[in-house]
Design an enzyme around this catalytic site. Structure first.
Site, short mmCIF file in Angstrom:
data_model
loop_
_atom_site.label_atom_id
_atom_site.label_comp_id
_atom_site.label_asym_id
_atom_site.label_seq_id
_atom_site.Cartn_x
_atom_site.Cartn_y
_atom_site.Cartn_z
CG ASP A 165 83.71 -11.06 -44.44
OD1 ASP A 165 84.08 -12.09 -43.84
OD2 ASP A 165 84.00 -10.83 -45.64
CG HIS A 181 94.57 -10.36 -43.58
ND1 HIS A 181 94.80 -11.71 -43.70
CD2 HIS A 181 93.39 -10.12 -44.19
CE1 HIS A 181 93.79 -12.26 -44.37
NE2 HIS A 181 92.92 -11.31 -44.67
#
Length: 446
Positions: A311, A315
């Site tokens: 996953d 960011h």
């Protein structure tokens, strides 16, 4: 002619480890034997003595952020990090900007990857409350499957219309992959914490807001709907002990219509780590308790859980440094996933054979990927050499994800990826990714 002879390797394939040689010609494996002599002067020889040779890992869930979110990562940067981590194939998710919810937008992503990807690639088609017609146009031969967000996670793709869900499940034979968290439960939990803390909710509450109940309500509904409709369901990033009762190990993987995935971070971290890692380990679904982690390991080892993935969802550190409510969920993992599992091997938690089964063989089986995921003659030469006794520390200067940070920063791994081959091309060697974008679009045996 590209020829590479890998000699004296501990070859890991289909539950056994045996010492031998592997010959690559162009993009294929052409010979596997106890000993192969170099018959050609142009054959590059790599001595892998003492090291494991495994199929390249297949990561069935990544977010590489292109198009639209490329300040966080892009296909080129994140696929570079992937091959450095021994991941030679990835399946990317549709919550980019714009969302990949039409065939035209989906194909644009494939065109970008054809120019930029170091690793093999496929992209999931995204489902919404109103794009069933587009979903049903998806070609099963060259698209990995359909992705449905039953929890909104990052992006605006929440599918919460039950009639629409049943129609999707009933109408396609393609694999349906789901993110399962119940939005109503999360909203109610969040409201209670806002009442107590205002905007200063601590990250230590994340696993209580995105709770076990939120996960179980959603995943149990998905399983029930798949059983009702006969759909082919694959549940992403399971995170709780309670959910493990939904899955079986009573039948072979090839016969399962409902399969399960766990991610590296849910096998590694617990809620106790929020105190030191903070938002760096804020994921959806949340990292939960040590009891949950232990249950995930037990289910992985007894084959209720079929796949290990990442996953990977980068960011920027600036975004992650915001307060809990504003900081986005997700983090970079592709560069460190395989060696993290080898760390578990050193700790006696899992065998190397089992790592290969869960990270290479099973994703290939579940998605019916053509000629990848195994070390077999006639298969594509996606191969990784792992030195189990060559320690290295994760530092800012060796992190390849575009975001420039890792939840593993400062950790010293005992094992190191020394070589990564994608379609027979040596794309990574000794901490250096070569400028060879060897990735190909996946095809599927459907």
């Amino acid at each position: 002619m590209n020829r590479v002879l890998i000699k004296n390797a501990k070859i890991v394939n289909e539950g056994v480890i045996f010492e031998g040689d592997v010959l690559i010609e162009n993009d294929m494996i052409v010979e596997i034997a106890d000993s192969i002599s170099a018959k050609f002067a142009d054959c590059k020889i790599i001595d892998a003595e003492g090291n494991y040779l495994m199929p390249g890992a297949i990561d069935d869930q990544v977010h590489f952020r292109e198009p639209g979110l490329t300040h966080k990562g892009d296909i080129e940067s994140e696929s570079r990090a992937a091959v450095a981590g021994g991941i030679t194939t990835y399946i990317e998710q549709p919550n980019t900007v714009p969302n990949a919810v039409t065939q035209e937008i989906l194909e644009q992503k494939y065109q970008l990857a054809a120019q930029k990807s170091y690793a093999n690639y496929s992209f999931m088609m995204g489902a919404t409350n109103d794009n069933l017609e587009e979903v049903l146009k998806t070609d099963p031969k060259n698209v990995a499957g359909i992705k449905i967000f039953l929890g909104s996670s990052t992006g605006n793709m929440l599918v919460d219309n039950e009639a629409t869900l049943e129609k999707i499940f009933s109408s396609t034979s393609l694999l349906i992959a789901v993110h399962c968290e119940d939005e109503t439960t999360i909203r109610n939990n969040l409201a209670a914490y806002k009442e107590e803390f205002g905007d200063a909710i601590p990250v230590t509450a994340h696993h209580l807001i995105r709770s076990e109940e939120a996960c179980y309500i959603s995943s149990s509904k998905a399983v029930a709907l798949a059983k009702k409709t006969g759909a082919r369901l694959h549940i992403f990033h399971l995170s709780t002990a309670k959910e493990m009762e939904l899955f079986t190990n009573k039948i072979p993987l090839e016969e399962k219509k409902i399969t399960a995935e766990v991610c590296v971070h849910h096998l590694w971290f617990t809620n106790d780590d929020y105190a030191t890692k903070g938002n760096l380990i804020k994921w959806n679904p949340a990292v939960k308790t040590a009891k949950d982690r232990d249950a995930l390991w037990a289910a992985l080892l007894d084959d209720r859980i079929d796949v290990i993935a990442t996953d990977h969802a980068p960011h920027t550190i600036e975004e992650k440094s915001k307060n809990y409510l504003e900081a986005p969920s997700g983090g970079p993992l592709v560069q460190h996933a395989v060696v993290a599992l080898f760390e578990a091997f050193h700790q006696g938690k899992i065998s190397v054979e089992k790592i290969v089964e869960k990270m290479c063989h099973n994703p290939a089986k579940i998605f019916k990927i053509e000629k990848r995921g195994f070390i077999k003659v006639g298969y594509f030469a996606d191969l990784v050499i792992v030195n189990p006794g060559l320690p290295w520390s994760v530092k800012k200067e060796n992190i390849l994800a575009k975001c420039g940070w890792s939840p593993f920063e400062g950790f010293t791994f005992k094992s190191r990826i020394t070589h990564t081959f994608v379609n027979g091309q040596l794309v990574y060697n000794a901490f250096k990714v070569k400028d060879i974008k060897a990735g190909k679009r996946l095809s599927f045996e459907r």
